[in-house]
Write a protein that holds these residues in place. Structure first.
Motif, PDB file in Angstrom:
ATOM      1  N   UNK A   2      32.796  53.733  41.661  1.00  0.00           N
ATOM      2  CA  UNK A   2      32.462  52.383  42.097  1.00  0.00           C
ATOM      3  C   UNK A   2      30.955  52.195  42.211  1.00  0.00           C
ATOM      4  N   UNK A   3      30.513  50.936  42.337  1.00  0.00           N
ATOM      5  CA  UNK A   3      29.090  50.603  42.332  1.00  0.00           C
ATOM      6  C   UNK A   3      28.363  51.190  43.546  1.00  0.00           C
ATOM      7  N   UNK A   4      29.022  51.236  44.701  1.00  0.00           N
ATOM      8  CA  UNK A   4      28.391  51.813  45.890  1.00  0.00           C
ATOM      9  C   UNK A   4      28.158  53.305  45.679  1.00  0.00           C
ATOM     10  N   UNK A  69      29.527  58.301  52.564  1.00  0.00           N
ATOM     11  CA  UNK A  69      29.774  58.702  51.183  1.00  0.00           C
ATOM     12  C   UNK A  69      29.647  60.218  51.133  1.00  0.00           C
ATOM     13  N   UNK A  70      30.755  60.894  50.868  1.00  0.00           N
ATOM     14  CA  UNK A  70      30.792  62.356  50.946  1.00  0.00           C
ATOM     15  C   UNK A  70      30.270  62.955  49.639  1.00  0.00           C
ATOM     16  N   UNK A  71      29.162  63.642  49.725  1.00  0.00           N
ATOM     17  CA  UNK A  71      28.611  64.303  48.541  1.00  0.00           C
ATOM     18  C   UNK A  71      29.291  65.642  48.283  1.00  0.00           C
ATOM     19  N   UNK A  72      29.648  66.347  49.346  1.00  0.00           N
ATOM     20  CA  UNK A  72      30.315  67.640  49.189  1.00  0.00           C
ATOM     21  C   UNK A  72      31.105  67.963  50.444  1.00  0.00           C
ATOM     22  N   UNK A  73      32.069  68.856  50.277  1.00  0.00           N
ATOM     23  CA  UNK A  73      32.907  69.309  51.380  1.00  0.00           C
ATOM     24  C   UNK A  73      33.180  70.793  51.162  1.00  0.00           C
ATOM     25  N   UNK A  74      34.130  71.344  51.895  1.00  0.00           N
ATOM     26  CA  UNK A  74      34.507  72.743  51.672  1.00  0.00           C
ATOM     27  C   UNK A  74      35.937  72.960  52.140  1.00  0.00           C
ATOM     28  N   UNK A  75      36.471  74.112  51.770  1.00  0.00           N
ATOM     29  CA  UNK A  75      37.840  74.475  52.134  1.00  0.00           C
ATOM     30  C   UNK A  75      37.823  75.279  53.425  1.00  0.00           C
ATOM     31  N   UNK A  76      38.639  74.868  54.378  1.00  0.00           N
ATOM     32  CA  UNK A  76      38.891  75.638  55.582  1.00  0.00           C
ATOM     33  C   UNK A  76      40.376  75.983  55.638  1.00  0.00           C
ATOM     34  N   UNK A  77      40.706  76.953  56.482  1.00  0.00           N
ATOM     35  CA  UNK A  77      42.109  77.375  56.500  1.00  0.00           C
ATOM     36  C   UNK A  77      43.029  76.292  57.035  1.00  0.00           C
ATOM     37  N   UNK A  78      42.483  75.343  57.806  1.00  0.00           N
ATOM     38  CA  UNK A  78      43.376  74.276  58.271  1.00  0.00           C
ATOM     39  C   UNK A  78      43.838  73.389  57.115  1.00  0.00           C
ATOM     40  N   UNK A 122      25.287  58.021  55.055  1.00  0.00           N
ATOM     41  CA  UNK A 122      25.887  56.902  55.789  1.00  0.00           C
ATOM     42  C   UNK A 122      25.715  55.636  54.956  1.00  0.00           C
ATOM     43  N   UNK A 123      26.825  54.938  54.682  1.00  0.00           N
ATOM     44  CA  UNK A 123      26.751  53.706  53.895  1.00  0.00           C
ATOM     45  C   UNK A 123      27.177  52.471  54.697  1.00  0.00           C
ATOM     46  N   UNK A 173      37.376  64.958  54.895  1.00  0.00           N
ATOM     47  CA  UNK A 173      36.155  65.099  54.119  1.00  0.00           C
ATOM     48  C   UNK A 173      36.317  65.443  52.653  1.00  0.00           C
ATOM     49  N   UNK A 174      37.505  65.833  52.198  1.00  0.00           N
ATOM     50  CA  UNK A 174      37.700  66.171  50.790  1.00  0.00           C
ATOM     51  C   UNK A 174      37.982  64.891  50.009  1.00  0.00           C
ATOM     52  N   UNK A 175      36.942  64.077  49.879  1.00  0.00           N
ATOM     53  CA  UNK A 175      37.112  62.733  49.328  1.00  0.00           C
ATOM     54  C   UNK A 175      35.745  62.157  48.981  1.00  0.00           C
ATOM     55  N   UNK A 176      35.742  61.012  48.307  1.00  0.00           N
ATOM     56  CA  UNK A 176      34.475  60.337  48.016  1.00  0.00           C
ATOM     57  C   UNK A 176      33.915  59.637  49.250  1.00  0.00           C
ATOM     58  N   UNK A 177      34.788  59.232  50.152  1.00  0.00           N
ATOM     59  CA  UNK A 177      34.350  58.573  51.383  1.00  0.00           C
ATOM     60  C   UNK A 177      35.143  59.132  52.559  1.00  0.00           C
ATOM     61  N   UNK A 178      34.560  59.040  53.742  1.00  0.00           N
ATOM     62  CA  UNK A 178      35.275  59.394  54.954  1.00  0.00           C
ATOM     63  C   UNK A 178      34.855  58.446  56.071  1.00  0.00           C
ATOM     64  N   UNK A 179      35.784  58.147  56.962  1.00  0.00           N
ATOM     65  CA  UNK A 179      35.504  57.363  58.164  1.00  0.00           C
ATOM     66  C   UNK A 179      35.506  58.320  59.347  1.00  0.00           C
ATOM     67  N   UNK A 180      34.375  58.384  60.067  1.00  0.00           N
ATOM     68  CA  UNK A 180      34.256  59.295  61.197  1.00  0.00           C
ATOM     69  C   UNK A 180      33.600  58.578  62.363  1.00  0.00           C
ATOM     70  N   UNK A 181      33.765  59.138  63.550  1.00  0.00           N
ATOM     71  CA  UNK A 181      33.076  58.606  64.719  1.00  0.00           C
ATOM     72  C   UNK A 181      31.587  58.947  64.635  1.00  0.00           C
ATOM     73  N   UNK A 182      30.763  58.043  65.121  1.00  0.00           N
ATOM     74  CA  UNK A 182      29.318  58.295  65.117  1.00  0.00           C
ATOM     75  C   UNK A 182      28.971  59.545  65.910  1.00  0.00           C
ATOM     76  N   UNK A 183      29.795  59.879  66.901  1.00  0.00           N
ATOM     77  CA  UNK A 183      29.544  61.072  67.718  1.00  0.00           C
ATOM     78  C   UNK A 183      29.859  62.365  66.986  1.00  0.00           C
ATOM     79  N   UNK A 184      30.281  62.264  65.729  1.00  0.00           N
ATOM     80  CA  UNK A 184      30.516  63.464  64.920  1.00  0.00           C
ATOM     81  C   UNK A 184      29.320  63.848  64.060  1.00  0.00           C
ATOM     82  N   UNK A 185      28.301  63.034  64.043  1.00  0.00           N
ATOM     83  CA  UNK A 185      27.242  63.227  63.064  1.00  0.00           C
ATOM     84  C   UNK A 185      26.082  64.071  63.590  1.00  0.00           C
TER      85      UNK A 185
END
Length: 441
Positions: A2-4, A69-78, A122-123, A173-185
């Motif tokens: 997408x354009x964004x 806008x998630x540029x990268x993520x990683x695999x965790x056991x969860x 952050x977008x 986080x394994x996605x192009x976008x994620x919605x999170x609380x500001x207190x997570x950043x």
């Protein structure tokens, strides 16, 4: 794309990002509620079958949330547990969360976007967000908390409403976008690439709380620390933290290649699990014999019994951990990749005044302190492999089979590795050879 997303990748200004519309759907690694039960009767719950990559609807944004806008993520056991639908389907968590009503309703969907790590841009920011703005480069904490809950202000991990993002919540986080609380950043370390920054927060901060934080073992100079799975995502950071604290890490691994990786991490002592005769289904008597064998090996190599056992392996190792730590020693545990039901001989606990300490993730202050250590060059990322998002099933399978070392990264929106560095001077001062010690093994 997408354009964004195209604007983010191009490094567009905050004003340009604001002008681009948020898409109505996005690409994400997700599970489907309709697939629950797909592994019933199967000997091998192969996560490549359940993890799907495709379009999902874009959720709305609550006032205290940001869209990243998630540029990268990683695999965790969860994520592995999620994709196996074990020990229970994560849709149970989403349904329970949705019952709170209001914004929580968004999480109860027939799809679950997974992933508990992420680094990106952050977008969008909700109306109540104060500290973050469009264009900020961030990493995401794996814990969502309710800041209206009193316990959160003592230690957010103790809050009844704390949840693991991307595991007990949706929009992971394994996605192009994620919605999170500001207190997570947390501000992304400028000297790290997107994939390096995205591979640290869950495991490094968990290890920090277990070993360094005031709710953990609180290791000190000279402490001998037994680290099970010492080249895993948690273990590789534990080795570095013990070294930085002036302790003596004793790592247990399962192959000669992993012994070489321990050397690259600077671990003082490497023990191959074959030397212990470790098995996943040992009897109580065999556990004691394995503990005696391990104790002899450690005393031969170091001269003393360990002060602390760092145990996230669980069933296969826990009884040995309780046995092998010294009188007054501590077993600190945060997970159970080989099984949740632990058995141990309690005589060796109570008669020797040992203690067992449960630990889960880390609070935001502990995470910020851990991020500071990356910025100081005291600890380094432990990536061993990086996959594109459309191969996330293969990445998760690698972790499921314990065929990886350190962390397995996933490129989400980033088109290639090596992007995202904004402080090359700091990176140069630390030295490229120290940035990813496991990738050179």
């Amino acid at each position: 794309m997408d354009a964004l997303a195209e604007a983010v990748i191009a490094g567009a200004s905050p004003a340009a990002l604001q002008r681009e519309a948020v898409p109505i759907s996005y690409t994400a690694a997700h599970l489907r509620a309709a697939d629950i039960g797909m592994f019933d009767g199967c000997e091998d719950a192969d996560v490549r079958r359940s993890l799907r990559v495709g379009g999902v609807p874009m959720p709305s944004l609550a006032p205290d949330e940001v869209l990243v806008a998630v540029m990268a993520s990683s695999i965790n056991y969860n994520t592995v547990w999620s994709a196996m639908f074990q020990p229970m389907p994560t849709f149970n968590f989403l349904k329970r969360y949705g019952k709170r009503g209001g914004d929580a309703l968004r999480h109860d969907q027939p799809h679950h976007v997974v992933g508990s790590d992420g680094a990106g841009v952050v977008v969008r920011a909700g109306a109540a967000v104060r500290r973050w703005k469009i264009g900020d480069h961030v990493v995401v904490s794996c814990i969502q908390v309710d800041d209206h809950e009193p316990a959160t202000h003592a230690d957010s991990v103790l809050g009844a409403e704390q949840r693991a993002w991307g595991y007990e919540t949706n929009f992971g986080g394994l996605a192009h976008y994620t919605v999170v609380k500001a207190s997570q950043l947390i501000t992304k370390p400028g000297h790290l690439t997107w994939e390096e920054a995205a591979s640290n927060m869950l495991t490094a901060t968990t290890s920090y709380r277990m070993l360094i934080g005031d709710k953990g073992a609180r290791i000190k100079v000279g402490d001998i620390v037994l680290i099970w799975g010492a080249t895993g995502g948690l273990g590789a950071f534990a080795v570095q933290l013990v070294k930085q604290a002036g302790g003596i890490p004793v790592g247990v691994v399962g192959s000669e290649a992993k012994e070489r990786a321990l050397s690259a991490l600077g671990c003082d002592v490497a023990i191959n699990r074959m030397e212990i005769g470790l098995t996943d289904d040992a009897t109580p008597e065999q556990t004691i014999e394995q503990g005696k064998r391990l104790g002899r090996i450690i005393r031969k190599k170091v001269g003393e019994d360990p002060h602390v056992a760092f145990d996230y392996v669980g069933r296969a190792t826990f009884g040995i951990s309780v046995f092998v730590v010294r009188r007054g020693g501590t077993v600190v545990t945060c997970g159970s990749s080989t099984g949740f039901q632990h058995t141990y001989d309690n005589r060796y606990l109570w008669m020797n005044s040992k203690r067992i300490l449960g630990s889960h993730a880390a609070n935001l202050n502990e995470q910020a302190e851990c991020a500071r250590l990356f910025n100081l060059g005291k600890i380094s990322p432990v990536l061993s492999a990086v996959y594109p998002l459309d191969e996330v099933g293969d990445a998760a399978r690698l972790v499921q089979k314990n065929e990886h070392m350190g962390k397995v990264g996933v490129l989400c929106m980033a088109p290639k590795e090596g992007m995202g560095i904004t402080d090359q001077e700091l990176r140069d001062s630390i030295g490229e050879a120290r940035m990813n010690p496991l990738r050179a093994v």
